[in-house]
Design a protein around this motif. Structure first.
Motif, PDB file in Angstrom:
ATOM      1  N   LEU A 274       0.846  -1.187   0.000  1.00  0.00           N
ATOM      2  CA  LEU A 274       0.000   0.000   0.000  1.00  0.00           C
ATOM      3  C   LEU A 274       0.890   1.249   0.000  1.00  0.00           C
ATOM      4  O   LEU A 274       1.972   1.253   0.579  1.00  0.00           O
ATOM      5  CB  LEU A 274      -0.880  -0.013   1.245  1.00  0.00           C
ATOM      6  CG  LEU A 274      -2.087   0.930   1.286  1.00  0.00           C
ATOM      7  CD1 LEU A 274      -3.134   0.486   0.280  1.00  0.00           C
ATOM      8  CD2 LEU A 274      -2.695   0.947   2.691  1.00  0.00           C
ATOM      9  N   SER A 275       0.435   2.295  -0.691  1.00  0.00           N
ATOM     10  CA  SER A 275       1.193   3.543  -0.709  1.00  0.00           C
ATOM     11  C   SER A 275       1.433   4.033   0.716  1.00  0.00           C
ATOM     12  O   SER A 275       0.520   4.036   1.554  1.00  0.00           O
ATOM     13  CB  SER A 275       0.425   4.613  -1.491  1.00  0.00           C
ATOM     14  OG  SER A 275       1.037   5.869  -1.333  1.00  0.00           O
ATOM     15  N   LYS A 276       2.665   4.435   0.994  1.00  0.00           N
ATOM     16  CA  LYS A 276       3.024   4.890   2.347  1.00  0.00           C
ATOM     17  C   LYS A 276       2.349   6.213   2.700  1.00  0.00           C
ATOM     18  O   LYS A 276       2.353   6.625   3.862  1.00  0.00           O
ATOM     19  CB  LYS A 276       4.543   5.027   2.460  1.00  0.00           C
ATOM     20  CG  LYS A 276       5.280   3.693   2.419  1.00  0.00           C
ATOM     21  CD  LYS A 276       6.782   3.895   2.574  1.00  0.00           C
ATOM     22  CE  LYS A 276       7.517   2.563   2.672  1.00  0.00           C
ATOM     23  NZ  LYS A 276       7.328   1.726   1.483  1.00  0.00           N
ATOM     24  N   THR A 277       1.797   6.888   1.706  1.00  0.00           N
ATOM     25  CA  THR A 277       1.107   8.157   1.990  1.00  0.00           C
ATOM     26  C   THR A 277      -0.259   7.927   2.630  1.00  0.00           C
ATOM     27  O   THR A 277      -0.840   8.854   3.187  1.00  0.00           O
ATOM     28  CB  THR A 277       0.910   8.972   0.693  1.00  0.00           C
ATOM     29  OG1 THR A 277       0.134   8.208  -0.220  1.00  0.00           O
ATOM     30  CG2 THR A 277       2.237   9.317   0.060  1.00  0.00           C
ATOM     31  N   ILE A 278      -0.781   6.706   2.519  1.00  0.00           N
ATOM     32  CA  ILE A 278      -2.116   6.409   3.060  1.00  0.00           C
ATOM     33  C   ILE A 278      -1.997   6.085   4.536  1.00  0.00           C
ATOM     34  O   ILE A 278      -1.294   5.159   4.938  1.00  0.00           O
ATOM     35  CB  ILE A 278      -2.770   5.239   2.305  1.00  0.00           C
ATOM     36  CG1 ILE A 278      -2.977   5.624   0.834  1.00  0.00           C
ATOM     37  CG2 ILE A 278      -4.095   4.851   2.944  1.00  0.00           C
ATOM     38  CD1 ILE A 278      -3.411   4.483  -0.044  1.00  0.00           C
ATOM     39  N   LYS A 279      -2.689   6.886   5.353  1.00  0.00           N
ATOM     40  CA  LYS A 279      -2.679   6.665   6.803  1.00  0.00           C
ATOM     41  C   LYS A 279      -3.804   5.699   7.165  1.00  0.00           C
ATOM     42  O   LYS A 279      -4.979   6.040   7.111  1.00  0.00           O
ATOM     43  CB  LYS A 279      -2.876   7.994   7.534  1.00  0.00           C
ATOM     44  CG  LYS A 279      -1.893   9.088   7.121  1.00  0.00           C
ATOM     45  CD  LYS A 279      -0.499   8.802   7.624  1.00  0.00           C
ATOM     46  CE  LYS A 279       0.384  10.030   7.500  1.00  0.00           C
ATOM     47  NZ  LYS A 279       0.657  10.455   6.134  1.00  0.00           N
TER      48      LYS A 279
END
Length: 682
Positions: free
Chosen positions: A676-681
């Motif tokens: 998963l994209s690391k930007t997604i919290k």
């Protein structure tokens, strides 16, 4: 809810509605009578007018008679148009006559006056105002949302009033569904009801639910440059359209739709907003994408939809023009079809006559005037030599001039539009490059010829964060007399090299133009859960200011898949689940490559793809690129490629994920194959 108040308001609504029906009936009768009279008069014209050109006297009589009838027809058309517009207003009000009521006390010694506010104003035969327009000065009190002592402005005069009542209505035609008084309500129930409705393929007007911070933007005084900096879902586009409607109302005697230009990123978005202003009784302004703007300005296509021009190259063009000397290769032949009227060499000979001027507007316009005289003489002499000049025009200077205009309009148009200048050659000389972008070409032409649009009074640029500094410089130069309203969100800039809001302010101040920046920090679009997710990507100081007015919704669904098989099975299931929910479901893909891959992987289960030339579907799910989804909103969003490759953890990746997530209003799902994209919290 007070039953007596409800009964009283229903009685007022019934009275108003019946009066509207009477007005409509009267207008229909007037239109019918006018049309019948027009038919009779036209028959009378046909039967009685004589086209007699036997001599000068009878010819003048005939022409006078024709002029009289033309004036009559013009009068008929004006009256017919006026009645038609009033009928349109009544038809709109019959759908819902008004949406609010305010009670104002102007003086302690007087009783309060009641005003009912609707999408348009209407008065009865006695000129009693039944409904006031939402854009009228007095309606400002409703949108200020301040009970008690307040004020509104008329022609720069402040009118103090005491707001005794601010009432909202939910009305369907002649039926009062409910009403709300803000003295009692904790929240704005009309707004919450509006936000809970499912989204469609068209944007809806927000007239009844304009909030205080939005109203500040809509009614803000004219300034040369107004920048609206709003978070995702804050209603920027709605505010933009309402401000256009407000300007048309305020300047209804002086401002025409062709004097307002709305610049938008893609045709999908233009189609999405195209019914808002007509629903408010206004005509849509000129609405253009960048490519369409270039076509309107007659710029040769360079094959690129996006523009990556560096603003430094435009500065270089501007500076070089101060001292640039013309060369023979800067000019081309002037032709009428394939026939050379004046050669490039002859053009340059004229240019050399004015060697005291550098290569710029003064020189080119002076040369154009001289070339027009020479071209007309050359054309006249050519026709004499070839025997083409007719006897009927010989000896008549005006007739000969008209004949040349008709027969050689192409060549004369080339001269008047300065088409004898090889703009690309001049740009190449200055820039030292074979490649010249569309922005560089147009900027060079404007520097050379001064040709621009001086008619435009307002230019509105939506999603301004996705334009380059060079594009804004081109717009500023092409529309020199226009006031600019720019709307955007810096955190939705989804490509490299675009303008920052600090640079917009610097550009305005460098031109000594008043610059105002207004914030919009409330999300009206998304549920608190979705708002919290995209707000988590903002800088800390801005994240603290963001709020949502929506009621709590559902948590975001996040799925990570290890294999292609698992990924496409999960994605298909998500699409089916979301299609069962109300409203539109957008399956957003980062770019065209990702969309095509996902569509192929889903096979027969793949939803329809919305391309740039398409409208949104009325219902169901569809695949769409992120660049086309910008500015739109959907009840349900599936982020179909939420992996690190599509959304890296750099600044651009954060902007893209923020933009994609914030398209959703109620339901959001994120699915990724692999990490998963690391930007997604989570």
């Amino acid at each position: 809810m007070d039953k007596d108040v409800f009964a009283k308001e229903q009685a007022h609504l019934t009275k108003t509605y019946n009066k509207l029906l009477e007005i409509r009936e009267g207008l229909l009768n007037q239109i019918s009578e006018l049309n019948e009279k027009a038919v009779d008069d036209k028959n009378d014209i046909r039967d009685n007018i004589r086209f007699d050109y036997a001599d000068i006297e009878t010819t003048m009589e005939t022409l006078t008679e024709i002029e009289v009838w033309n004036r009559y027809i013009d009068t008929y058309n004006v009256e017919s148009s006026s009645l038609g517009r009033r009928l349109d207003t009544v038809e709109k009000l019959l759908q819902s006559p008004y949406f609010a009521e305010i009670s104002l006390k102007f003086d302690d010694s007087e009783e309060p006056e009641n005003f009912y506010i609707g999408r348009a104003a209407i008065a009865d035969k006695g000129h009693t105002q039944m409904v006031v327009d939402w854009r009228s000065p007095v309606a400002e009190v409703y949108y200020n949302q301040e009970n008690g002592p307040t004020s509104y402005t008329v022609d720069d005069r402040t009118i103090p009033v005491d707001l005794k009542l601010r009432r909202q209505f939910d009305i369907q035609r002649d039926k009062l569904i409910s009403f709300f008084d803000t003295q009692i309500a904790i929240e704005d129930p009309m707004l919450l009801k509006s936000l809970s409705q499912t989204r469609s393929d068209k944007m809806q007007a927000i007239t009844a639910t304009i909030q205080k911070e939005q109203n500040t933007v809509i009614r803000y005084p004219d300034v040369p440059v107004l920048l609206v900096n709003g978070i995702a879902g804050s209603g920027k586009t709605s505010v933009l359209l309402q401000r256009i409607a407000y300007l048309f109302y305020q300047k209804r005697k002086t401002l025409r739709p062709d004097q307002v230009c709305l610049l938008t990123l893609n045709p999908v978005f233009r189609d999405y907003i195209d019914n808002v202003l007509p629903d408010l009784g206004e005509t849509n302004p000129l609405t253009l994408t960048w490519r369409e703007f270039l076509d309107m300005a007659r710029v040769p296509s360079d094959g690129n939809e996006l523009d990556y021009t560096q603003d430094e190259s435009l500065d270089k063009i501007h500076e070089a023009m101060q001292t640039l000397k013309p060369e023979p290769e800067d000019f081309v032949d002037i032709k009428q079809k394939e026939r050379v009227v004046l050669s490039g060499k002859e053009v340059f000979d004229v240019v050399k006559k004015f060697s005291q001027f550098p290569l710029g507007v003064r020189l080119i316009q002076t040369v154009a005037d001289e070339l027009e005289v020479r071209a007309k003489n050359a054309l006249h002499n050519m026709d004499i030599d070839s025997g083409d000049e007719s006897d009927s025009t010989a000896g008549s200077e005006v007739a000969e001039d008209n004949r040349i205009e008709n027969d050689y309009g192409g060549a004369l148009s080339t001269i008047r539009h300065c088409g004898f200048v090889d703009v690309k050659h001049v740009a190449r000389r200055i820039l030292g490059s074979e490649q010249v972008t569309a922005a560089e070409w147009l900027f060079t032409r404007m520097e050379l010829t001064g040709q621009c649009d001086r008619n435009m009074r307002y230019v509105m640029i939506d999603e301004v964060q996705d334009y380059t500094m060079a594009q804004l410089q081109v717009f500023k130069k092409f529309f020199p007399n226009a006031k600019f309203m720019l709307l955007g969100d810096e955190f939705q800039a989804i490509r490299e090299g675009t303008v920052t809001f600090d640079r917009i302010g610097e550009m305005a101040k460098a031109d000594n133009k008043q610059f105002v920046e207004l914030p919009l920090l409330t999300s009206y679009r998304s549920s608190p859960e979705i708002t919290d997710m995209f707000a988590s990507l903002l800088p800390e100081e801005k994240k603290m200011l963001v709020s949502s007015v929506q009621r709590p919704g559902q948590e975001t669904t996040i799925k990570k898949c290890k294999t292609d098989k698992e990924y496409y099975e999960e994605l298909s299931k998500l699409i089916k689940d979301f299609e069962e929910k109300d409203g539109l479901t957008a399956v957003i893909c980062r770019d065209g490559f990702s969309l095509e891959k996902i569509s192929e992987g889903l096979g027969k289960d793949a939803p329809k793809t919305v391309a740039e030339s398409d409208s949104l579907p009325k219902s169901g799910a569809f695949l769409i690129e992120l660049s086309l989804a910008k500015g739109l909103e959907f009840d349900n969003v599936i982020l179909a490629d939420g992996d690190s490759d599509s959304y890296p953890s750099d600044e651009l990746g954060k902007h893209c994920i923020y933009t994609a997530i914030s398209r959703a209003t109620q339901h959001l799902a994120i699915i990724a194959k692999g990490e998963l994209s690391k930007t997604i919290k989570c």
